[in-house]
Motif scaffolding. Structure first.
Motif, PDB file in Angstrom:
ATOM      1  N   GLY A  24       0.818  -1.211   0.000  1.00 58.16           N
ATOM      2  CA  GLY A  24       0.000   0.000   0.000  1.00 58.16           C
ATOM      3  C   GLY A  24       0.848   1.255   0.000  1.00 58.16           C
ATOM      4  N   VAL A  56     -12.166  -2.152   4.950  1.00 58.49           N
ATOM      5  CA  VAL A  56     -12.227  -1.402   3.687  1.00 58.49           C
ATOM      6  C   VAL A  56     -12.421  -2.280   2.460  1.00 58.49           C
ATOM      7  CG1 VAL A  56     -10.915   0.566   4.560  1.00 58.49           C
ATOM      8  CG2 VAL A  56      -9.709  -1.306   3.474  1.00 58.49           C
ATOM      9  N   GLN A  59      -8.892  -3.015  -2.247  1.00 55.70           N
ATOM     10  CA  GLN A  59      -8.445  -1.697  -2.702  1.00 55.70           C
ATOM     11  C   GLN A  59      -7.776  -1.836  -4.066  1.00 55.70           C
ATOM     12  OE1 GLN A  59      -8.188   1.348  -0.285  1.00 55.70           O
ATOM     13  NE2 GLN A  59      -9.996   0.138   0.174  1.00 55.70           N
ATOM     14  N   LYS A  60      -7.463  -0.716  -4.683  1.00 54.15           N
ATOM     15  CA  LYS A  60      -6.763  -0.723  -5.975  1.00 54.15           C
ATOM     16  C   LYS A  60      -5.445  -1.496  -5.866  1.00 54.15           C
ATOM     17  CE  LYS A  60      -4.954   2.349  -9.527  1.00 54.15           C
ATOM     18  NZ  LYS A  60      -4.703   3.730  -9.922  1.00 54.15           N
ATOM     19  N   THR A  61      -4.723  -1.306  -4.770  1.00 58.55           N
ATOM     20  CA  THR A  61      -3.440  -1.995  -4.592  1.00 58.55           C
ATOM     21  C   THR A  61      -3.642  -3.506  -4.446  1.00 58.55           C
ATOM     22  OG1 THR A  61      -3.561  -1.448  -2.238  1.00 58.55           O
ATOM     23  CG2 THR A  61      -2.163  -0.041  -3.622  1.00 58.55           C
ATOM     24  N   ASP A  62      -4.754  -3.929  -3.843  1.00 59.85           N
ATOM     25  CA  ASP A  62      -5.057  -5.358  -3.738  1.00 59.85           C
ATOM     26  C   ASP A  62      -5.288  -5.951  -5.130  1.00 59.85           C
ATOM     27  OD1 ASP A  62      -5.059  -5.496  -0.853  1.00 59.85           O
ATOM     28  OD2 ASP A  62      -7.007  -4.507  -0.889  1.00 59.85           O
ATOM     29  N   ASN A  94     -18.480  -6.772   2.407  1.00 60.52           N
ATOM     30  CA  ASN A  94     -17.121  -6.953   1.885  1.00 60.52           C
ATOM     31  C   ASN A  94     -16.836  -8.411   1.536  1.00 60.52           C
ATOM     32  OD1 ASN A  94     -16.453  -4.252   1.935  1.00 60.52           O
ATOM     33  ND2 ASN A  94     -15.545  -4.336   3.978  1.00 60.52           N
TER      34      ASN A  94
END
Length: 144
Positions: A24, A56, A59-62, A94
């Motif tokens: 991240g 959360v 995410q984009k990084t995931d 989620n």
């Protein structure tokens, strides 16, 4: 959350657990070189565990990490962390989103999500059993 280098933990004579830096906003400068090289060159790598914040969600990084694992053909498992911090409704949302993503967009991801809380120790035993099974310490037992 603050790991900057790879840390190796020998688990008896059975296996080595490698704690890799996060990818991240706190990722180290040499993250890509360090992690890609390790993942591509380790022929005895049994499983990669992708830790996803349960509050959360993905995410984009995931998604970038998943793309890398898929591209390299590395089997992996998603572990939702910090489940004690999420409301039940948020956690369910989620989990359902991630399950749908895994089913529709991945090939190398183990379908079972592991939900854990290091504070409450929730889900840790099941995750440990899975690690033991994957590493060959705990053989599968057929149900009768």
């Amino acid at each position: 959350g603050h790991t900057k280098k790879m840390n190796f933990f020998k688990v008896g004579k059975y296996f080595t657990l490698v704690d890799m830096p996060g990818y991240g906003y706190r990722a180290p400068q040499d993250f890509v070189e360090m992690v890609e090289a390790y993942l591509q060159e380790r022929r005895n790598l049994k499983r990669t565990f992708l830790l996803v914040d349960g509050v959360v969600g993905l995410q984009k990084t995931d998604h970038i990490a998943v793309e890398m694992l898929e591209e390299f053909g590395i089997p992996y498992v998603m572990v939702l962390t910090k489940i004690d911090r999420a409301s039940k409704g948020l956690l369910i949302r989620n989990v359902l989103k991630i399950q749908e993503f895994v089913k529709e967009k991945t090939q190398g991801c183990f379908p079972q999500l592991f939900l854990v809380s290091s504070l409450e120790f929730s889900g840790i035993h099941l995750l440990r059993c899975f690690v033991a099974h994957v590493t060959g310490i705990l053989p599968a037992v057929e149900a009768e």
